[in-house]
Design an enzyme around this catalytic site. Structure first.
Site, PDB file in Angstrom:
ATOM      1  N   LEU A 237      17.684 -10.548 -68.311  1.00  0.00           N
ATOM      2  CA  LEU A 237      18.529  -9.529 -67.375  1.00  0.00           C
ATOM      3  C   LEU A 237      19.087  -9.237 -68.440  1.00  0.00           C
ATOM      4  CD1 LEU A 237      19.671 -12.504 -64.835  1.00  0.00           C
ATOM      5  CD2 LEU A 237      18.518 -10.800 -64.110  1.00  0.00           C
ATOM      6  N   HIS A 238      18.326  -8.376 -69.425  1.00  0.00           N
ATOM      7  CA  HIS A 238      19.210  -7.586 -69.770  1.00  0.00           C
ATOM      8  C   HIS A 238      20.844  -6.703 -69.890  1.00  0.00           C
ATOM      9  CE1 HIS A 238      16.372  -8.733 -72.930  1.00  0.00           C
ATOM     10  NE2 HIS A 238      14.890  -8.169 -72.010  1.00  0.00           N
ATOM     11  N   ASP A 239      20.365  -5.883 -68.449  1.00  0.00           N
ATOM     12  CA  ASP A 239      21.717  -4.716 -68.023  1.00  0.00           C
ATOM     13  C   ASP A 239      23.152  -5.597 -67.251  1.00  0.00           C
ATOM     14  OD1 ASP A 239      20.206  -2.976 -69.434  1.00  0.00           O
ATOM     15  OD2 ASP A 239      19.385  -1.819 -67.499  1.00  0.00           O
TER      16      ASP A 239
END
Length: 303
Positions: A237-239
């Site tokens: 869930l990078h961003d």
């Protein structure tokens, strides 16, 4: 909290924008777009599509088409698909971009909301560097800059040294870190501890039959990439993790250090501690399960 997301949608960008739209503690006042996962005109089209789908009345300001010193860009089609949304290729043009460029819009919003505005940059840092160059007071007008980028204490993802957002405009990133605003770096050190699995997407789609199902559908391409290239049973869930860091810093363990970015050679894009630089907060650990649960709970509240 007043927030602008500087973005290159992008599947994980779409997830982060949906989270911001659903989070009651966030007042999303605009999106600025940049090249990265897509060409910048695709980023803007995708951002406007998301704004419409989410029922938001927020402007989209188009920004940099290329990295500093470059005149071309090759998008990450193998990661996000040819149009940025996986297998979805027919994306309508809805609405129009704001009259101001991304950098000018960022400067203007920071002037209007001094000490209140948080900018979350989840693409290359070109627009942020351009805003800092456009207005020497931009950095001091911001409350905080959150950056999804970097791999300070772990390997990179686009090369062994570098994370993709920093790599795609190392010159801009180094300029930002040379005189940063109050900054938190949410890089691969933590975002790969927030894996979102196929079952999570299915659960999200059941609970949010419109937006959740949309995110599930476009994510299939993304999950396939993570499985084939990284052997991972989920996507980071990078961003979204960077957006969550803007309001839930208690979920992160961070250290302060100055940073420089390698701008040439084999290590280009590497984010390297440098104590001669002004300090930024670098996230080193995260409550990954907590981030996953919070993301699901917020986005599941959407139709």
């Amino acid at each position: 909290m007043k927030l602008i997301i500087d973005t290159d949608p992008g599947i994980d960008d779409a997830m982060a924008i949906a989270y911001a739209a659903a989070a009651p503690e966030i007042d999303l006042i605009g999106l600025t777009t940049v090249f990265g996962n897509t060409h910048v005109h695709q980023s803007s089209r995708n951002a406007r599509y998301l704004v419409d789908k989410l029922g938001l009345a927020v402007p989209v300001a188009q920004g940099a088409p290329f990295a500093h010193g470059e005149d071309d860009h090759s998008p990450s089609e193998h990661v996000h698909g040819p149009e940025g949304f996986g297998d979805l290729t027919e994306i309508p043009e809805i609405g129009q971009n704001h009259d101001l460029s991304a950098a000018a819009f960022l400067v203007e919003m920071a002037r209007q909301h001094p000490g209140e505005l948080v900018v979350c940059a989840v693409g290359p840092l070109t627009n942020i560097a351009d805003a800092m160059a456009l207005d020497p007071e931009f950095a001091s007008n911001l409350k905080r800059l959150a950056i999804m980028g970097g791999a300070v204490y772990c390997p990179g993802n686009i090369t062994e040294h570098a994370e993709a957002n920093i790599y795609h405009d190392a010159l801009a990133a180094d300029a930002v870190f040379s005189a940063p605003p109050e900054t938190v770096l949410v890089g691969l050190d933590v975002t790969l501890k927030t894996l979102y699995k196929s079952a999570d997407f299915e659960d999200l789609a059941l609970r949010s039959p419109d937006m959740g199902a949309f995110l599930r559908d476009i994510s299939r391409f993304y999950l396939k990439f993570y499985k084939e290239i990284g052997g991972l049973e989920g996507c980071g869930l990078h961003d979204s993790t960077a957006v969550i860091a803007c309001t839930h810093d208690h979920m992160f363990d961070s250290v302060q250090t100055g940073l420089k970015v390698a701008t040439e050679g084999k290590a280009i894009g590497a984010t390297v501690p440098d104590e001669t630089r002004p300090p930024v907060w670098v996230c080193r650990d995260v409550d990954g399960a907590g981030v996953v649960d919070l993301f699901t709970a917020r986005v599941a509240s959407l139709p």
